[in-house]
Design a protein around this motif. Structure first.
Motif, mmCIF file in Angstrom:
data_model
loop_
_atom_site.group_PDB
_atom_site.id
_atom_site.type_symbol
_atom_site.label_atom_id
_atom_site.label_comp_id
_atom_site.label_asym_id
_atom_site.label_seq_id
_atom_site.Cartn_x
_atom_site.Cartn_y
_atom_site.Cartn_z
ATOM 1 N N SER A 40 0.840 -1.193 0.000
ATOM 2 C CA SER A 40 0.000 0.000 0.000
ATOM 3 C C SER A 40 0.873 1.240 0.000
ATOM 4 O O SER A 40 1.967 1.273 0.543
ATOM 5 N N SER A 41 0.372 2.315 -0.614
ATOM 6 C CA SER A 41 1.118 3.572 -0.620
ATOM 7 C C SER A 41 1.142 4.189 0.779
ATOM 8 O O SER A 41 2.030 4.946 1.131
ATOM 9 N N ALA A 42 0.141 3.836 1.593
ATOM 10 C CA ALA A 42 0.110 4.358 2.964
ATOM 11 C C ALA A 42 1.068 3.569 3.843
ATOM 12 O O ALA A 42 1.154 2.361 3.755
ATOM 13 N N SER A 43 1.805 4.280 4.683
ATOM 14 C CA SER A 43 2.749 3.602 5.564
ATOM 15 C C SER A 43 1.985 3.007 6.747
ATOM 16 O O SER A 43 1.173 3.668 7.379
ATOM 17 N N ARG A 44 2.256 1.732 7.027
ATOM 18 C CA ARG A 44 1.582 1.072 8.123
ATOM 19 C C ARG A 44 2.627 0.348 8.965
ATOM 20 O O ARG A 44 3.643 -0.109 8.465
ATOM 21 N N ALA A 45 2.325 0.237 10.254
ATOM 22 C CA ALA A 45 3.224 -0.504 11.133
ATOM 23 C C ALA A 45 3.178 -1.976 10.769
ATOM 24 O O ALA A 45 2.119 -2.523 10.460
ATOM 25 N N ALA A 46 4.326 -2.612 10.788
ATOM 26 C CA ALA A 46 4.399 -4.025 10.450
ATOM 27 C C ALA A 46 3.668 -4.844 11.508
ATOM 28 O O ALA A 46 3.825 -4.606 12.709
ATOM 29 N N PRO A 47 2.817 -5.822 11.091
ATOM 30 C CA PRO A 47 2.114 -6.653 12.066
ATOM 31 C C PRO A 47 3.098 -7.589 12.760
ATOM 32 O O PRO A 47 4.187 -7.865 12.253
ATOM 33 N N PRO A 48 2.746 -8.099 13.929
ATOM 34 C CA PRO A 48 3.637 -9.059 14.594
ATOM 35 C C PRO A 48 3.787 -10.307 13.726
ATOM 36 O O PRO A 48 2.853 -10.700 13.029
ATOM 37 N N PRO A 49 4.948 -10.942 13.757
ATOM 38 C CA PRO A 49 5.173 -12.098 12.904
ATOM 39 C C PRO A 49 4.297 -13.273 13.312
ATOM 40 O O PRO A 49 4.027 -13.473 14.507
ATOM 41 N N PRO A 50 3.807 -14.067 12.350
ATOM 42 C CA PRO A 50 3.018 -15.254 12.665
ATOM 43 C C PRO A 50 3.918 -16.346 13.230
ATOM 44 O O PRO A 50 5.148 -16.219 13.220
ATOM 45 N N PRO A 51 3.341 -17.421 13.754
ATOM 46 C CA PRO A 51 4.167 -18.533 14.220
ATOM 47 C C PRO A 51 5.136 -18.988 13.131
ATOM 48 O O PRO A 51 4.792 -19.027 11.955
ATOM 49 N N ARG A 52 6.318 -19.336 13.538
ATOM 50 C CA ARG A 52 7.375 -19.636 12.583
ATOM 51 C C ARG A 52 7.328 -21.096 12.154
ATOM 52 O O ARG A 52 7.301 -22.007 12.992
ATOM 53 N N ALA A 53 7.352 -21.321 10.867
ATOM 54 C CA ALA A 53 7.426 -22.677 10.338
ATOM 55 C C ALA A 53 8.863 -23.173 10.419
ATOM 56 O O ALA A 53 9.810 -22.417 10.202
ATOM 57 N N GLU A 54 8.995 -24.439 10.741
ATOM 58 C CA GLU A 54 10.308 -25.065 10.829
ATOM 59 C C GLU A 54 10.412 -26.123 9.742
ATOM 60 O O GLU A 54 9.457 -26.833 9.443
ATOM 61 N N TRP A 55 11.610 -26.234 9.150
ATOM 62 C CA TRP A 55 11.808 -27.094 7.991
ATOM 63 C C TRP A 55 12.915 -28.095 8.271
ATOM 64 O O TRP A 55 13.722 -27.909 9.177
#
Length: 409
Positions: A40-55
């Protein structure tokens, strides 16, 4: 001396082959035109990261889904997407030139808006530019290769590419599928194939067709050439089902192949009818590096008429028992909103038509909250753990059985 000129029809076939080859080069090297998650052209705060996938070893695998459709298929694709969704996977949705731009935009909006999990994990994309596809021509093959190229670029960790259409539906949950494939070697490909060409030898491989959908903006039926061609002697042709489950290594070979065979076959099949039924089969069975990494099966359930037509029969509730007992992972073809889909949702996937499929990754889904059942996932559990059911055990046994015999004959 006057320069030699190709006959007009052969010149057009050469052009269509060159266009298909160019398309593959472009989709492998250029930035993918996706718009499910445009910035988006509007600046927004980054959301908290989702649970991390492990490989890696000891963790479930991951799938990349190429889901395709045409005009009017957006609702069906969204229902299918909910039925096969899991945060570990990647999804790429494509509506061809038969769909209006408004339908394509509505599909992308639904991906951004409809499910909190889709917004949180951002593992679904929509191809932003529809292009012409005719399933009887090589434009359908170009579409699959485009999907593979984009998914390789945007997804770093998936193990298998699964091709689906809006007419398909799963017979198992994603927990079942991830569980069954946890015991499958990650270089194994599931490709239905045979070298017994039968009537296809003359009708498919000696005849030449031109697919205008490679160079037109609208879906256009291929037209035949008057000339015929000899069967090739530089490689052996194999044919089979157009629906495949490809390992990441083999998908990379199809797109970036380090030898010349993928490109040579691409040029040949550019003018072959139903090339998606033969390209992957011929490539893997003529490759010394990959021919022993294929199991002869596509993990799909079909019912054919007698004698068989060009398409399998439309499935209904009378086929339900055989579908479940087949051990397959997916089935086709289904009409939109047919009662058998609700039966599959209820008895196989444990979900309503508007829900995602419950799993360890979403502990609240389907559980009663404030007097009503939760239709959306709002709390994240462990996305690295799966809880299979009876369908997972059936699929694991089936994949083990057909994996015992590998290679091409």
């Amino acid at each position: 001396m006057r320069p030699h000129r190709l006959p007009p029809c052969l010149a057009v076939t050469a052009l269509s082959a060159a266009l298909l080859f160019l398309l593959l080069l472009l989709c492998a090297s250029s930035s993918p035109p996706l718009f499910a998650w445009r910035s988006s052209s509007a600046s927004r705060a980054a959301p908290p990261p989702p649970p991390r996938a492990e490989w890696g070893p000891g963790r479930p695998p991951s799938f990349a889904y190429w889901i395709s459709g045409t005009g009017g298929d957006a609702r069906r694709i969204l229902r299918l997407l909910r039925a096969v969704y899991h945060p570990r996977n990647r999804y790429l949705l494509h509506l061809d030139a038969g769909a209006a731009a408004e339908e394509r935009e509505a599909l992308a909006q639904a991906v951004r808006r409809d499910e909190p999990a889709w917004k949180e994990f951002r593992n679904i994309d929509v191809v932003g530019e529809g292009y012409a596809v005719d399933r009887t021509g090589s434009s359908a093959l170009a579409a699959v290769l485009h999907g593979a190229a984009v998914l390789l670029r945007i997804g770093a960790h998936w193990d298998w590419l699964v091709t689906l259409s809006a007419e398909d539906y799963p017979l198992v949950t994603q927990d079942d599928l991830l569980y069954a494939f946890s015991s499958v070697p990650r270089d194994l490909n599931f490709i239905d194939h045979t070298s017994d060409l039968g009537w296809k030898r003359h009708e498919r491989f000696e005849k030449i067709i031109v697919d205008p959908s490679l160079y037109m903006d609208r879906n256009t039926e291929p037209f035949p050439s008057k000339e015929i061609r000899q069967m090739p002697d530089a490689f052996q042709i194999f044919t089979g089902s157009p629906w495949v489950i490809l390992s990441r290594n083999f998908a990379e070979h199809c797109v970036h192949g380090w030898d010349n065979l993928p490109r040579k076959l691409l040029m040949y099949f550019a003018n072959t009818a139903y090339s998606t039924e033969s390209y992957f089969q011929t490539l893997i069975c003529n490759s010394s590096d990959f021919r022993n990494t294929t199991a002869n099966g596509d993990l799909r359930y079909f019912v054919w008429d007698n004698p068989p037509g060009l398409d399998p029969l439309v499935l209904n509730e009378s086929h339900f028992g055989n579908m479940v007992n087949s051990g397959a992972a997916f089935a086709r073809r289904f009409e939109e909103d047919t009662p058998v889909l609700k039966k599959m949702d209820d008895e196989l996937l444990n979900r309503s038509p508007v829900q995602l499929v419950p799993g360890v990754w979403c502990p609240n889904l389907g559980k009663e909250q404030n007097g009503t059942d939760a239709d959306s996932c709002s709390k994240w559990g462990d996305i690295n753990t799966v809880r299979p059911g009876r369908g997972g055990e059936r699929l694991r046994q089936f994949t083990s059985e057909i994996s015992q015999t590998r290679g091409c004959s």
